[in-house]
Enzyme design. Structure first.
Site, PDB file in Angstrom:
ATOM      1  N   SER A 674       1.000  -7.259  -2.532  1.00 48.69           N
ATOM      2  CA  SER A 674       1.339  -7.552  -1.134  1.00 48.69           C
ATOM      3  C   SER A 674       2.107  -8.862  -0.955  1.00 48.69           C
ATOM      4  O   SER A 674       2.504  -9.195   0.153  1.00 48.69           O
ATOM      5  CB  SER A 674       0.071  -7.584  -0.278  1.00 48.69           C
ATOM      6  OG  SER A 674      -0.769  -8.629  -0.691  1.00 48.69           O
ATOM      7  N   LYS A 717      -6.256 -10.521   6.771  1.00 49.87           N
ATOM      8  CA  LYS A 717      -5.111 -11.420   6.597  1.00 49.87           C
ATOM      9  C   LYS A 717      -4.705 -12.067   7.919  1.00 49.87           C
ATOM     10  O   LYS A 717      -4.423 -13.272   7.989  1.00 49.87           O
ATOM     11  CB  LYS A 717      -3.934 -10.652   5.992  1.00 49.87           C
ATOM     12  CG  LYS A 717      -4.198 -10.185   4.556  1.00 49.87           C
ATOM     13  CD  LYS A 717      -3.056  -9.337   4.022  1.00 49.87           C
ATOM     14  CE  LYS A 717      -3.331  -8.880   2.596  1.00 49.87           C
ATOM     15  NZ  LYS A 717      -2.270  -8.022   2.055  1.00 49.87           N
TER      16      LYS A 717
END
Length: 769
Positions: A674, A717
């Protein structure tokens, strides 16, 4: 002609039978005295009701016996004893009231005789044979009586004497006395005799059965007492209690609703225990096994609460936030209440430490009225911990599931399998595989523990699991219904601290509410600068630290009545700040990009640094990067090379430049794809010398064609970005649907850029296009 009437009760006198009578009523005594004054003849009539002390004409039967008083004796208490012999049957025609007693006009009853000699003899023999059978069964009739009756020639006299010796109801005897037809009298007597003989046979069978049972019980008692005495003589004081122990186990088992298989096993093991010497090690093994078998809740249940509103109230009381999680739990409970049976997958709460997974399970147990049992699977590496040890091993015990059921004391508890992702596996077996049977609703109605050796029904148990990650075998994961618990926002942490953590720490440290307070600004600073976590465990420890220091200060200064923690004096009580925000640099920097990462303890931000130096095109990677992350960097570098002209980069620079990519906090392992967009942004920034905007963070995987691919853990996140004060976050456009799970307060505090290609990322991240 009239005679005095003697009313008698509880007896019917027949002709040719001598009976003693005790007379106490005044009218009866006067009737006897009147008879003695004349010819000693008296009419004896039986009362219809024995409880009537002063019978009138209507209270006596009209057919009785003309009797002769053989003897009369006055007793000291005023009563009279008479010996009376029945002469003939008599029917009263008219009663006469003589004031002191009754007398009556009567006629002698003459029977209709049987004229046929053969029929007469057949009747006579039948009566004698049946009476002899009756006399053999009824030991109160002597042989002399039977012999004497054989000499009676008259059929009516024979029926009278036999009837007198039978133990019958007054009504039956009176019916035999009153009947004038000899054939009918014979039939009635024969029916009564056959019935009485049958009753005596049944009574004898019952008596024999009871006697055998009594003999068996007495024999067992006698042998048990002998065994106790023998054990005592042999110097085994404990052995004397063996019989009592087995009896106690047997009595305990009678109250338990075993399954048929378990009942059969119990009986077999109890028999083995009785036949095993008590000094033998086998006896201890069998005794422990029977203790376990009788201690388990086989059919004992607690009443399950079905009030969804009450369940919601308890969940809201114990947990702030987590609205979607609580809604999913209430849906699960509502379906169970409607269906009435636990079916479907087992709930599994997955999330960082300290977000309330275990306490949620406790709240569900309270809301449903189930007993709560917890089994921590962290570090379990032996399959026997789940299924138990076989009884062939010394010190063997059931597995943790059966042990938990014993602890729960009901067969429908809430069973929490804590840290299910921490289960290990080695040469001793795979505990995760052993859990499959227990967690499968289609199989756990017959869970087989190696120690018990009989099937145990777990179908009523409500299993709930907790984990920090998806790091579980696929078959086990397939049986779990995952509910994600992400971290809390700063505002949620503040509310949790005010509602739950601060009151709890005040109580634990002996502080009153009036002695301690903390301002909202200080609390937010405590959350931001002293903790970095998804949950609230570290926050509670910091609050406990403040409470302890406050107690110390109040103790040292008796004149001080209250400690108030503010933003100005927070450092005095909490110490220096432990964390500083990494998301915002002082200015925009070339090659320095803020990335977003997911970890088992929640979301984190990463500062990714890229520099280029003269060289030969070599790439150096540092910061303990995993294989997948290294491959992501290679993909990013290849993509930049392929698009170098579009970015205004001379392609030849890659042959004369070395790249060094570093991710700080090198002791922490980092992996995953990611960070692809962050790598591309850092490489492009370092080659073009265009700074990256300091307030921007990003996450997303890249393809070699420059597409931004979706990632996982978006909620964690974004919460991490929110904690660090990031103003703009770049995410893959394909993750747009995941924004529904993000708290609105988080989305309102930042700008979310949805990128489809790397060009979208660079336009939003670089200080100029």
């Amino acid at each position: 002609m009239s005679r005095p009437v003697l009313s008698i009760r509880d007896i019917v006198v027949f002709p040719h039978v001598v009976v003693p009578l005790f007379v106490g009523r005044s009218k009866s005594i006067c009737a006897i005295e009147a008879a003695m004054a004349k010819d000693k003849k008296v009419i004896m009539l039986t009362q219809k009701s024995p409880h009537n002390d002063d019978p009138s004409f209507e209270d006596m039967y009209k057919v009785g016996v003309l009797g002769n008083i053989l003897q009369m004796l006055r007793l000291p208490d005023g009563t009279v004893k008479v010996l009376v012999e029945g002469i003939q049957r008599a029917a009263v025609k008219e009663f006469i009231d003589e004031k002191d007693y009754y007398s009556a006009e009567y006629e002698i009853l003459k029977a209709k005789e049987i004229k046929d000699p053969l029929e007469f003899e057949a009747y006579r023999r039948s009566i004698m044979d049946q009476f002899e059978n009756y006399a053999k069964l009824n030991r109160r009739i002597s042989i002399d009586t039977v012999t004497a009756i054989r000499g009676i020639e008259s059929m009516d006299d024979l029926i009278d004497v036999v009837s007198a010796h039978l133990v019958l109801r007054i009504e039956d005897k009176q019916a035999l006395l009153s009947e004038t037809n000899t054939a009918k009298r014979f039939e009635k007597l024969m029916a009564i005799l056959e019935s009485e003989i049958e009753v005596i046979h049944v009574e004898r069978k019952i008596r024999n059965r009871v006697k055998k049972q009594m003999e068996k019980t007495q024999k067992e008692y006698y042998l048990n007492e002998q065994m106790k005495a023998i054990q005592k003589e042999l110097g085994d004081p404990d052995g004397a209690a063996v019989v009592d122990e087995t009896k106690e186990l047997e009595d305990k088992a009678k109250k338990i609703k075993f399954s048929p298989e378990a009942r059969e096993k119990f009986d077999a093991e109890l028999k083995k225990l009785r036949n095993t010497p008590q000094m033998s090690p086998e006896a201890t093994v069998v005794r422990n096994y029977l203790d376990w078998l009788t201690s388990l809740p086989w059919k004992s249940k607690t009443k399950v609460k079905k009030d969804i509103k009450e369940a919601k109230r308890i969940l809201d009381r114990d947990h702030y936030g987590l609205e979607k999680v609580k809604e999913r739990i209430l849906e699960f409970l509502a379906v169970q209440n409607r269906v009435g049976k636990i079916k479907g997958s087992v709930l599994c709460f997955i999330g960082p430490p300290g977000v309330g997974k275990t306490s949620l399970a406790k709240s569900i147990a309270e809301a449903t009225g189930r007993n709560y049992v917890k089994f921590s699977l962290g570090g379990v590496r032996d399959e026997s911990e789940i299924r138990g040890h076989r009884r062939t091993y010394i010190g063997s015990m059931p597995g943790k599931i059966i042990s938990g059921m014993k602890k729960a004391k009901s067969c429908n508890p809430l069973f929490l399998l804590d840290e299910i992702d921490k289960v290990g596996a080695d040469w001793k077996g795979d505990p995760a595989s052993a859990l499959l049977e227990a967690l499968d609703p289609e199989q756990n109605s017959a869970f087989n523990d190696h120690y018990l050796e009989v099937d145990y029904d777990l179908s009523d148990v409500m299993f709930i699991a907790t984990a920090n990650s998806y790091n579980m075998p696929s078959p086990l994961l397939d049986r779990l219904e995952i509910i994600r618990l992400s971290g809390y926002t700063e505002q949620e942490k503040k509310e949790i601290a005010k509602r739950h953590l601060i009151p709890r720490q005040l109580e634990e440290n002996g502080l009153k509410k009036s002695e301690f307070s903390i301002t909202d600004e200080a609390l937010i600073s405590l959350i931001q600068n002293y903790t970095r976590e998804a949950g609230v465990r570290t926050l509670e420890r910091e609050i406990a630290k403040l409470a302890r220091k406050s107690v110390k200060e109040l103790t040292e200064n008796p004149n001080k009545t209250k400690i108030e923690i503010t933003i100005d004096n927070l450092e005095k009580y909490a110490g220096i700040e432990k964390f500083k925000r990494l998301g915002l640099e002082d200015k925009n920097l070339v090659g320095v990009v803020t990335g977003l990462a997911w970890t088992e303890v929640g979301g984190e931000i990463l500062s990714i640094e890229t520099v280029n130096v003269p060289g030969k095109g070599k790439t150096t990677l540092t910061g303990k990067l995993g294989d997948v992350m290294q491959e992501s960097i290679q993909a990013a570098l290849s993509f930049v090379k392929s698009r170098s002209s579009a970015f205004g980069i001379n392609p030849r620079v890659f042959e004369t430049t070395d790249f060094h990519i570093h991710v700080p906090e090198g002791a922490t392992p980092k992996d995953g794809p990611s960070a692809g967009v962050a790598m591309v942004t850092g490489i492009v920034s370092s080659l073009t010398s265009i700074p990256v905007r300091k307030e921007v963070a990003m996450t997303g995987e890249i393809s070699l064609r420059g597409r931004v691919l979706p990632i996982g853990g978006l909620k964690e996140k974004l919460l991490a970005a929110h904690r660090e004060g990031i103003q703009t976050v770049i995410i893959p456009k394909d993750n747009e649907s995941d924004l529904e799970e993000i708290p609105q307060s988080v989305l309102d505090s930042m700008t979310v850029v949805k990128a489809e290609t790397v060009d979208d990322v660079l336009n939003a991240a670089l200080a100029r296009g």
